[in-house]
Design a protein around this motif. Structure first.
Motif, PDB file in Angstrom:
ATOM      1  N   VAL A  77       0.823  -1.221   0.000  1.00  5.07           N
ATOM      2  CA  VAL A  77       0.000   0.000   0.000  1.00  5.07           C
ATOM      3  C   VAL A  77       0.852   1.264   0.000  1.00  5.07           C
ATOM      4  CG1 VAL A  77      -1.876  -1.190   1.194  1.00  5.07           C
ATOM      5  CG2 VAL A  77      -0.195   0.088   2.530  1.00  5.07           C
ATOM      6  N   TRP A  78       2.187   1.114  -0.043  1.00  6.31           N
ATOM      7  CA  TRP A  78       3.087   2.272  -0.046  1.00  6.31           C
ATOM      8  C   TRP A  78       2.783   3.251  -1.181  1.00  6.31           C
ATOM      9  CZ3 TRP A  78       6.829   3.793  -3.660  1.00  6.31           C
ATOM     10  CH2 TRP A  78       7.714   4.789  -3.236  1.00  6.31           C
ATOM     11  N   PRO A  79       2.476   2.781  -2.404  1.00  6.91           N
ATOM     12  CA  PRO A  79       2.190   3.744  -3.485  1.00  6.91           C
ATOM     13  C   PRO A  79       0.984   4.630  -3.213  1.00  6.91           C
ATOM     14  CG  PRO A  79       2.631   1.562  -4.379  1.00  6.91           C
ATOM     15  CD  PRO A  79       2.484   1.404  -2.898  1.00  6.91           C
ATOM     16  N   PHE A  80       0.056   4.165  -2.361  1.00  4.36           N
ATOM     17  CA  PHE A  80      -1.163   4.932  -2.103  1.00  4.36           C
ATOM     18  C   PHE A  80      -1.003   5.917  -0.945  1.00  4.36           C
ATOM     19  CE2 PHE A  80      -2.402   0.753  -3.763  1.00  4.36           C
ATOM     20  CZ  PHE A  80      -3.042   1.147  -4.928  1.00  4.36           C
ATOM     21  N   LYS A  81       0.221   6.012  -0.418  1.00  2.00           N
ATOM     22  CA  LYS A  81       0.437   6.904   0.723  1.00  2.00           C
ATOM     23  C   LYS A  81       0.362   8.368   0.300  1.00  2.00           C
ATOM     24  CE  LYS A  81       3.480   7.473   4.713  1.00  2.00           C
ATOM     25  NZ  LYS A  81       4.715   6.994   5.391  1.00  2.00           N
ATOM     26  N   ASN A  82       0.921   8.684  -0.868  1.00  2.00           N
ATOM     27  CA  ASN A  82       0.840  10.051  -1.390  1.00  2.00           C
ATOM     28  C   ASN A  82       1.147  10.036  -2.882  1.00  2.00           C
ATOM     29  OD1 ASN A  82       3.801  10.203  -1.669  1.00  2.00           O
ATOM     30  ND2 ASN A  82       3.787  10.333   0.570  1.00  2.00           N
ATOM     31  N   VAL A  83       0.983  11.188  -3.530  1.00  2.00           N
ATOM     32  CA  VAL A  83       1.141  11.271  -4.983  1.00  2.00           C
ATOM     33  C   VAL A  83       2.590  11.047  -5.409  1.00  2.00           C
ATOM     34  CG1 VAL A  83       1.497  13.767  -4.989  1.00  2.00           C
ATOM     35  CG2 VAL A  83       0.509  12.644  -7.007  1.00  2.00           C
ATOM     36  N   LEU A  84       3.556  11.417  -4.576  1.00  2.00           N
ATOM     37  CA  LEU A  84       4.965  11.211  -4.920  1.00  2.00           C
ATOM     38  C   LEU A  84       5.299   9.724  -4.977  1.00  2.00           C
ATOM     39  CD1 LEU A  84       6.731  14.027  -2.844  1.00  2.00           C
ATOM     40  CD2 LEU A  84       6.218  13.997  -5.297  1.00  2.00           C
ATOM     41  N   ASN A  85       4.797   8.976  -4.009  1.00  2.00           N
ATOM     42  CA  ASN A  85       5.039   7.531  -4.008  1.00  2.00           C
ATOM     43  C   ASN A  85       4.425   6.874  -5.236  1.00  2.00           C
ATOM     44  OD1 ASN A  85       6.066   8.160  -1.534  1.00  2.00           O
ATOM     45  ND2 ASN A  85       4.916   6.645  -0.384  1.00  2.00           N
ATOM     46  N   LEU A  86       3.215   7.289  -5.576  1.00  2.00           N
ATOM     47  CA  LEU A  86       2.541   6.711  -6.741  1.00  2.00           C
ATOM     48  C   LEU A  86       3.286   7.065  -8.025  1.00  2.00           C
ATOM     49  CD1 LEU A  86       0.129   5.103  -7.758  1.00  2.00           C
ATOM     50  CD2 LEU A  86      -1.157   7.241  -7.918  1.00  2.00           C
ATOM     51  N   THR A  87       3.755   8.300  -8.116  1.00  2.00           N
ATOM     52  CA  THR A  87       4.519   8.715  -9.295  1.00  2.00           C
ATOM     53  C   THR A  87       5.809   7.915  -9.418  1.00  2.00           C
ATOM     54  OG1 THR A  87       3.626  10.967  -9.109  1.00  2.00           O
ATOM     55  CG2 THR A  87       5.611  10.673 -10.446  1.00  2.00           C
ATOM     56  N   VAL A 134       4.974   4.558 -10.830  1.00  2.00           N
ATOM     57  CA  VAL A 134       4.678   4.646 -12.267  1.00  2.00           C
ATOM     58  C   VAL A 134       5.970   4.783 -13.065  1.00  2.00           C
ATOM     59  CG1 VAL A 134       3.581   6.058 -14.048  1.00  2.00           C
ATOM     60  CG2 VAL A 134       2.369   5.584 -11.921  1.00  2.00           C
ATOM     61  N   VAL A 135       6.895   5.598 -12.578  1.00  2.00           N
ATOM     62  CA  VAL A 135       8.188   5.764 -13.253  1.00  2.00           C
ATOM     63  C   VAL A 135       8.949   4.443 -13.287  1.00  2.00           C
ATOM     64  CG1 VAL A 135      10.461   6.853 -13.069  1.00  2.00           C
ATOM     65  CG2 VAL A 135       8.395   8.221 -12.747  1.00  2.00           C
ATOM     66  N   LEU A 136       8.947   3.722 -12.171  1.00  2.00           N
ATOM     67  CA  LEU A 136       9.658   2.444 -12.107  1.00  2.00           C
ATOM     68  C   LEU A 136       9.059   1.427 -13.076  1.00  2.00           C
ATOM     69  CD1 LEU A 136      11.743   0.570 -10.804  1.00  2.00           C
ATOM     70  CD2 LEU A 136      10.049   0.052  -9.026  1.00  2.00           C
ATOM     71  N   ILE A 137       7.737   1.325 -13.083  1.00  2.00           N
ATOM     72  CA  ILE A 137       7.076   0.380 -13.994  1.00  2.00           C
ATOM     73  C   ILE A 137       7.357   0.761 -15.447  1.00  2.00           C
ATOM     74  CG2 ILE A 137       4.834  -0.462 -14.793  1.00  2.00           C
ATOM     75  CD1 ILE A 137       3.815  -0.191 -11.944  1.00  2.00           C
ATOM     76  N   SER A 138       7.311   2.055 -15.733  1.00  2.00           N
ATOM     77  CA  SER A 138       7.568   2.523 -17.097  1.00  2.00           C
ATOM     78  C   SER A 138       9.000   2.202 -17.522  1.00  2.00           C
ATOM     79  CB  SER A 138       7.321   4.031 -17.194  1.00  2.00           C
ATOM     80  OG  SER A 138       6.004   4.346 -16.797  1.00  2.00           O
ATOM     81  N   TYR A 139       9.927   2.390 -16.608  1.00  2.00           N
ATOM     82  CA  TYR A 139      11.338   2.117 -16.916  1.00  2.00           C
ATOM     83  C   TYR A 139      11.554   0.628 -17.184  1.00  2.00           C
ATOM     84  CZ  TYR A 139      16.419   2.153 -16.485  1.00  2.00           C
ATOM     85  OH  TYR A 139      17.766   2.009 -16.730  1.00  2.00           O
ATOM     86  N   LEU A 140      10.966  -0.215 -16.336  1.00  2.00           N
ATOM     87  CA  LEU A 140      11.110  -1.662 -16.529  1.00  2.00           C
ATOM     88  C   LEU A 140      10.447  -2.108 -17.826  1.00  2.00           C
ATOM     89  CD1 LEU A 140      10.441  -2.927 -12.881  1.00  2.00           C
ATOM     90  CD2 LEU A 140      12.641  -2.689 -14.044  1.00  2.00           C
ATOM     91  N   ALA A 141       9.291  -1.519 -18.126  1.00  2.00           N
ATOM     92  CA  ALA A 141       8.606  -1.869 -19.376  1.00  2.00           C
ATOM     93  C   ALA A 141       9.429  -1.443 -20.585  1.00  2.00           C
ATOM     94  CB  ALA A 141       7.229  -1.212 -19.412  1.00  2.00           C
ATOM     95  N   THR A 142      10.101  -0.304 -20.479  1.00  2.00           N
ATOM     96  CA  THR A 142      10.951   0.169 -21.577  1.00  2.00           C
ATOM     97  C   THR A 142      12.122  -0.776 -21.805  1.00  2.00           C
ATOM     98  OG1 THR A 142      10.365   2.459 -21.038  1.00  2.00           O
ATOM     99  CG2 THR A 142      12.288   2.124 -22.441  1.00  2.00           C
ATOM    100  N   ASN A 199      -8.485   6.862  -3.342  1.00  2.00           N
ATOM    101  CA  ASN A 199      -7.843   8.074  -2.850  1.00  2.00           C
ATOM    102  C   ASN A 199      -6.617   7.671  -2.044  1.00  2.00           C
ATOM    103  OD1 ASN A 199      -7.350  10.766  -2.202  1.00  2.00           O
ATOM    104  ND2 ASN A 199      -9.519  11.196  -1.843  1.00  2.00           N
ATOM    105  N   PHE A 200      -5.816   8.664  -1.664  1.00  2.00           N
ATOM    106  CA  PHE A 200      -4.592   8.372  -0.928  1.00  2.00           C
ATOM    107  C   PHE A 200      -4.889   8.126   0.555  1.00  2.00           C
ATOM    108  CE2 PHE A 200      -3.100  10.835  -4.630  1.00  2.00           C
ATOM    109  CZ  PHE A 200      -2.207   9.909  -5.149  1.00  2.00           C
ATOM    110  N   ASN A 201      -3.992   7.389   1.191  1.00  2.00           N
ATOM    111  CA  ASN A 201      -4.195   6.955   2.576  1.00  2.00           C
ATOM    112  C   ASN A 201      -4.547   8.083   3.546  1.00  2.00           C
ATOM    113  OD1 ASN A 201      -3.412   4.618   1.364  1.00  2.00           O
ATOM    114  ND2 ASN A 201      -1.555   4.311   2.560  1.00  2.00           N
TER     115      ASN A 201
END
Length: 238
Positions: free
Chosen positions: A162-172, A175-183, A225-227
């Motif tokens: 649930v760490w990504p849902f703690k705030n918008v920075l964590n979620l971003t 998303v960046v990590l997933i995008s990088y791995l997908a690339t 929504n965020f935590n």
């Protein structure tokens, strides 16, 4: 010489003996009825609506390791994506052990406890629009007393999940990590014969937009929504 039997005396003794037994039975019945009434009242208080913000505890009898401040509760709820709501929103059954502990506390502190709160995952609440519940009673000044914990412990990886849902920075960051791995998974030379850093970052940007679009759609579609926004919210789409 064997004395004659006085049936009146025997009848009198029999009546006295059984009257005593009947009194015992009545006393036991009265005790059970009183205990049943107490449990019914406690269940009504737990499941009913009340606005009591504190209870008249005898502080000398409280276990200090069970006293928590609202800020401590808030931090845990945010970290583990839990909710801290009035017990009337709790849709699962309150265990008998919790009722017994409430009765014991009320007897020790000579008071009627009200204003119950519960920490639990969202799925265990009847939100307006079985994991690890904790039952609290308010003490006052933002402090709560832990009465009972039941159910299963939370998953050991829940805080990470649930760490990504703690705030918008964590979620971003996710998303960046997933995008990088997908690339990185895109085969070399798929779009051009020459491999260059410019091509890599163009693909990364495309992946980032795609993943971000999915995340945004998921968030809006399911009302997520965020935590920090949901830990004490009674609404499903908070």
């Amino acid at each position: 010489m064997i004395p004659r039997t006085n049936i009146e005396e025997i009848l009198h003794r029999f009546r006295e003996q059984h009257a005593h037994e009947e009194q015992i039975i009545q006393d036991v019945y009265q005790l059970l009825r009183e205990e049943g009434d107490k449990e019914d009242r406690i269940v009504a208080n737990v499941s009913g609506k009340n606005k009591d913000s504190q209870n008249d505890f005898k502080f000398d009898l409280l276990e200090t390791d069970k006293i928590y401040h609202i800020e401590q509760i808030k931090a845990i709820c945010i970290n583990y994506r839990l909710r801290f709501l009035d017990s009337r929103y709790f849709k699962a059954e309150i265990p008998q052990e919790a009722i017994s502990k409430i009765k014991k506390l009320e007897k020790e502190h000579d008071t009627e406890l009200k204003g119950y709160k519960i920490i639990a995952p969202s799925k265990l609440f009847k939100l307006e629009d079985k994991d690890d519940p904790l039952l609290f009673a308010p003490i006052g000044n933002g402090y709560y007393y832990l009465i009972h914990k039941w159910g299963n412990d939370l998953h050991p990886l829940r805080r990470i999940l649930v760490w990504p849902f703690k705030n918008v920075l964590n979620l971003t960051a996710l998303v960046v990590l997933i995008s990088y791995l997908a690339t990185l998974m895109v085969p070399d030379g798929l779009f051009s014969k020459s491999n260059s850093s410019a091509e890599f970052w163009i693909i990364f940007f495309f992946m980032f937009k795609s993943v971000a679009a999915v995340v945004i759609f998921y968030g809006f579609a399911l009302g997520k929504n965020f935590n920090p926004a949901i830990w004490n919210s009674k609404y499903f789409n908070a």
